[in-house]
Scaffold this motif. Structure first.
Motif, short mmCIF file in Angstrom:
data_model
loop_
_atom_site.label_atom_id
_atom_site.label_comp_id
_atom_site.label_asym_id
_atom_site.label_seq_id
_atom_site.Cartn_x
_atom_site.Cartn_y
_atom_site.Cartn_z
N ALA A 281 -7.46 1.58 -4.66
CA ALA A 281 -6.90 2.82 -4.14
C ALA A 281 -7.86 3.95 -4.49
O ALA A 281 -8.28 4.07 -5.64
CB ALA A 281 -5.53 3.09 -4.73
N PRO B 94 -4.86 3.67 -0.25
CA PRO B 94 -4.85 2.32 -0.81
C PRO B 94 -5.35 1.29 0.21
O PRO B 94 -5.24 1.51 1.42
CB PRO B 94 -3.38 2.09 -1.13
N SER B 95 -5.89 0.19 -0.29
CA SER B 95 -6.33 -0.90 0.58
C SER B 95 -6.02 -2.23 -0.10
O SER B 95 -6.60 -2.54 -1.13
CB SER B 95 -7.83 -0.81 0.85
N HIS B 96 -5.09 -2.98 0.51
CA HIS B 96 -4.79 -4.30 -0.07
C HIS B 96 -5.97 -5.24 0.14
O HIS B 96 -6.22 -6.12 -0.67
CB HIS B 96 -3.48 -4.87 0.49
N LYS C 65 0.87 4.23 -2.72
CA LYS C 65 0.59 5.58 -2.21
C LYS C 65 1.69 6.56 -2.61
O LYS C 65 1.42 7.63 -3.15
CB LYS C 65 0.43 5.52 -0.69
N GLU D 84 0.84 -1.20 0.00
CA GLU D 84 0.00 0.00 0.00
C GLU D 84 0.88 1.25 0.00
O GLU D 84 0.59 2.21 -0.72
CB GLU D 84 -0.90 0.02 1.23
#
Length: 67
Positions: free
Chosen positions: A41, A34-36, A20, A16
């Motif tokens: 994102a 962002p989010s895994h 970013k 992330e």
């Protein structure tokens, strides 16, 4: 304005951070969340930016952008 990108390959907070940093380095990008876990994102922009520029920044970090 805000855009959301679907991103494959992020697996942890380190991933992330890479996404970013790459996106926030672009002129016109104000913030990236962002989010895994969500494989995405959220990108806040101060002006319109060509999607290809955003995609290329993510791809350069080794991740895939899903259309």
């Amino acid at each position: 304005m805000e855009k959301t990108m679907k991103i494959e390959g992020m697996m942890c907070p380190h991933c992330e951070a890479r996404v970013k940093s790459a996106l926030e380095a672009l002129d016109g990008v104000l913030e990236v969340i962002p989010s895994h876990a969500e494989k995405s994102a959220k990108i806040k922009l101060s002006k319109e930016i060509d999607v290809k520029i955003l995609k290329d920044a993510v791809i350069a970090q080794g991740y895939q952008v899903i259309d």
